[in-house]
Write an enzyme that holds these catalytic residues in place. Structure first.
Site, PDB file in Angstrom:
ATOM      1  N   SER A 211       0.874  -1.217   0.099  1.00 23.44           N
ATOM      2  CA  SER A 211       0.149   0.004   0.016  1.00 23.44           C
ATOM      3  C   SER A 211       0.929   1.288   0.075  1.00 23.44           C
ATOM      4  O   SER A 211       2.070   1.049  -0.302  1.00 23.44           O
ATOM      5  CB  SER A 211      -0.878  -0.028   1.298  1.00 23.44           C
ATOM      6  OG  SER A 211      -1.833   1.016   0.962  1.00 23.44           O
ATOM      7  N   ASN A 212       0.184   2.236   0.391  1.00 25.63           N
ATOM      8  CA  ASN A 212       1.100   3.685   0.493  1.00 25.63           C
ATOM      9  C   ASN A 212       0.326   4.309   1.642  1.00 25.63           C
ATOM     10  O   ASN A 212      -0.682   3.969   2.017  1.00 25.63           O
ATOM     11  CB  ASN A 212       1.145   4.321  -0.953  1.00 25.63           C
ATOM     12  CG  ASN A 212      -0.378   4.668  -1.380  1.00 25.63           C
ATOM     13  OD1 ASN A 212      -1.120   5.476  -0.674  1.00 25.63           O
ATOM     14  ND2 ASN A 212      -0.757   3.994  -2.544  1.00 25.63           N
ATOM     15  N   PRO A 213       1.167   5.592   1.888  1.00 27.22           N
ATOM     16  CA  PRO A 213       0.402   6.359   3.260  1.00 27.22           C
ATOM     17  C   PRO A 213      -0.464   7.417   2.807  1.00 27.22           C
ATOM     18  O   PRO A 213      -0.701   8.358   3.673  1.00 27.22           O
ATOM     19  CB  PRO A 213       1.732   7.297   3.534  1.00 27.22           C
ATOM     20  CG  PRO A 213       3.134   6.787   2.691  1.00 27.22           C
ATOM     21  CD  PRO A 213       2.470   6.074   1.452  1.00 27.22           C
ATOM     22  N   ALA A 278      -4.645   7.261  -4.666  1.00 32.32           N
ATOM     23  CA  ALA A 278      -3.196   6.798  -4.908  1.00 32.32           C
ATOM     24  C   ALA A 278      -3.443   5.232  -5.108  1.00 32.32           C
ATOM     25  O   ALA A 278      -3.405   4.213  -4.028  1.00 32.32           O
ATOM     26  CB  ALA A 278      -2.405   7.087  -3.591  1.00 32.32           C
TER      27      ALA A 278
END
Length: 410
Positions: A211-213, A278
């Site tokens: 995933s990403n932040p 995102a």
């Protein structure tokens, strides 16, 4: 030109214990950019003070005593003419009953009858009082006259032994959101805007994922701004810690494939899409059905590309639809963003700079450059994400109008 929050708001504190929150509401409204004036009933001043209200409002408080002061003016008419919106917070059962009966025996109801243009009630009372047929009849009558309501909400109640129930006044931040909605021109009314937000999660096994932040704040800001401007809004959201915006159709997804399906299903009914999510570019080629145990040495994971949602939308875009993308780059930002703009058939792309101070993941501010097919570049500077959202929607509206004009000219 991006819009800014503006408007004149009179906040009338009714005689309930929730009047303790009224100074906080006044402060939040001023922080949001509104001009405010405070009004307080005598009973409200049993729960808060005139000084607290005056400090929060930045000016004198309209009270029953001042209403009858020998000054030769009509305070209720002055307030009604000055205000773009009258907010009654807290609104008691008695206050609702007086207003519904058309009485003008106190400063608040006299201001309403004196020509207040818009009225927003924030009820606060015992659940039995709120649910009583008389109160509900009063609410319906006021709604029929064009009055609006925010809350009440379910939560802890003030009196000893009351516990929890439906009757708690909405929090000041929520009331500010509704004030903004009621004072925002509805220049996107009649349009449907689809917004994506947040990250996606691509699972190795039931408990591990790529995933990403992304916090989702940028996409949620776009959705809320479009709602306030009158659009029907569909928000397709990856996993975030943000509450679902009121007045918005929210579709929760987790994986890129789920977002792909949700967006494509709804794309034909939309006028504009703002892809602020995102989305992960890669996913594990295989997902284990059980947790993979830790092992010695290296573990090589094969990755496969996720669906390119934006590219698919660009291929399917109808002549009248507007498509906006976001790009996040740490190097060669403009070159890569412009290539994405052209390759994916976008009308506009917003370039983010995640490594710049004050515009990283999770914050309330952002700094973007808006790139257009004709070569224009428009920089926002570091501003709140809501301001970025408004700027993007300003251009979405211009593009929609231009495309409609082109269609009508054919």
């Amino acid at each position: 030109m991006s819009r800014s929050t503006s408007g004149r708001v009179v906040v009338a504190a009714g005689g309930g214990v929730a009047a303790m929150k009224t100074p906080f509401l006044l402060r939040r409204l001023r922080e949001a950019g509104f001009e405010v004036r405070a009004l307080a009933s005598d009973r409200a001043l049993a729960f808060t003070t005139e000084t607290a209200l005056a400090v929060a409002a930045g000016g004198p408080v309209a009270t029953e005593a001042r209403w009858f002061a020998a000054e030769g003016d009509a305070l209720h008419l002055d307030l009604a003419r000055w205000a773009d919106l009258l907010v009654v917070a807290p609104a008691t059962a008695a206050g609702l009953a007086r207003a519904a009966a058309g009485l003008a025996e106190d400063l608040t109801t006299a201001t309403i009858l004196g020509g207040a243009r818009k009225v927003l009630w924030a009820p606060a009372m015992n659940p039995e009082m709120w649910q009583h047929p008389a109160t509900q009849a009063n609410v319906e009558r006021l709604r029929a006259w064009g009055h609006a309501f925010v809350g009440p909400e379910h939560g802890a109640l003030a009196a000893v032994g009351e516990g929890e129930g439906l009757g708690r006044m909405s929090e000041p931040e929520t009331i500010v959101e509704h004030v903004r909605y009621h004072l925002t021109p509805k220049d996107l009314e009649g349009y449907t805007v689809l917004v994506t937000a947040g990250p996606t999660r691509e699972y190795f096994d039931p408990v591990r994922f790529i995933s990403n932040p992304s916090s989702g704040k940028m996409g949620y800001a776009v959705a809320e701004a479009a709602r306030d401007r009158g659009a029907r809004v569909i928000l397709v959201s990856g996993p975030t810690a943000l509450p679902a915006p009121w007045g918005v159709e929210v579709v929760h997804v987790e994986r890129a494939e789920e977002m792909h399906a949700a967006v494509l299903e709804r794309f034909p009914e939309t006028d504009a899409v703002v892809m602020a999510a995102a989305v992960a570019d890669w996913r594990p080629a295989r997902t284990a059905s059980e947790k993979t145990p830790k092992q010695e040495g290296k573990n090589v994971v094969e990755l496969a590309p996720t669906p390119d949602i934006l590219a698919e939308l660009g291929r399917r875009k109808a002549p009248g639809q507007v498509l906006v993308g976001f790009a996040m780059e740490t190097r060669a930002g403009r070159e890569r963003a412009r290539a994405k703009l052209e390759r994916k058939n976008l009308d506009l792309i917003a370039l983010n700079f995640p490594t710049r101070a004050g515009s990283a993941f999770g914050g309330d501010h952002n700094e973007v450059e808006l790139l257009f097919p004709d070569g224009r570049v428009e920089a926002t500077g570091r501003v709140r994400k809501r301001a970025v959202a408004e700027r993007v929607l300003d251009h979405v509206r211009e593009l929609l109008i231009a495309k409609e004009a082109e269609r009508d000219a054919q």
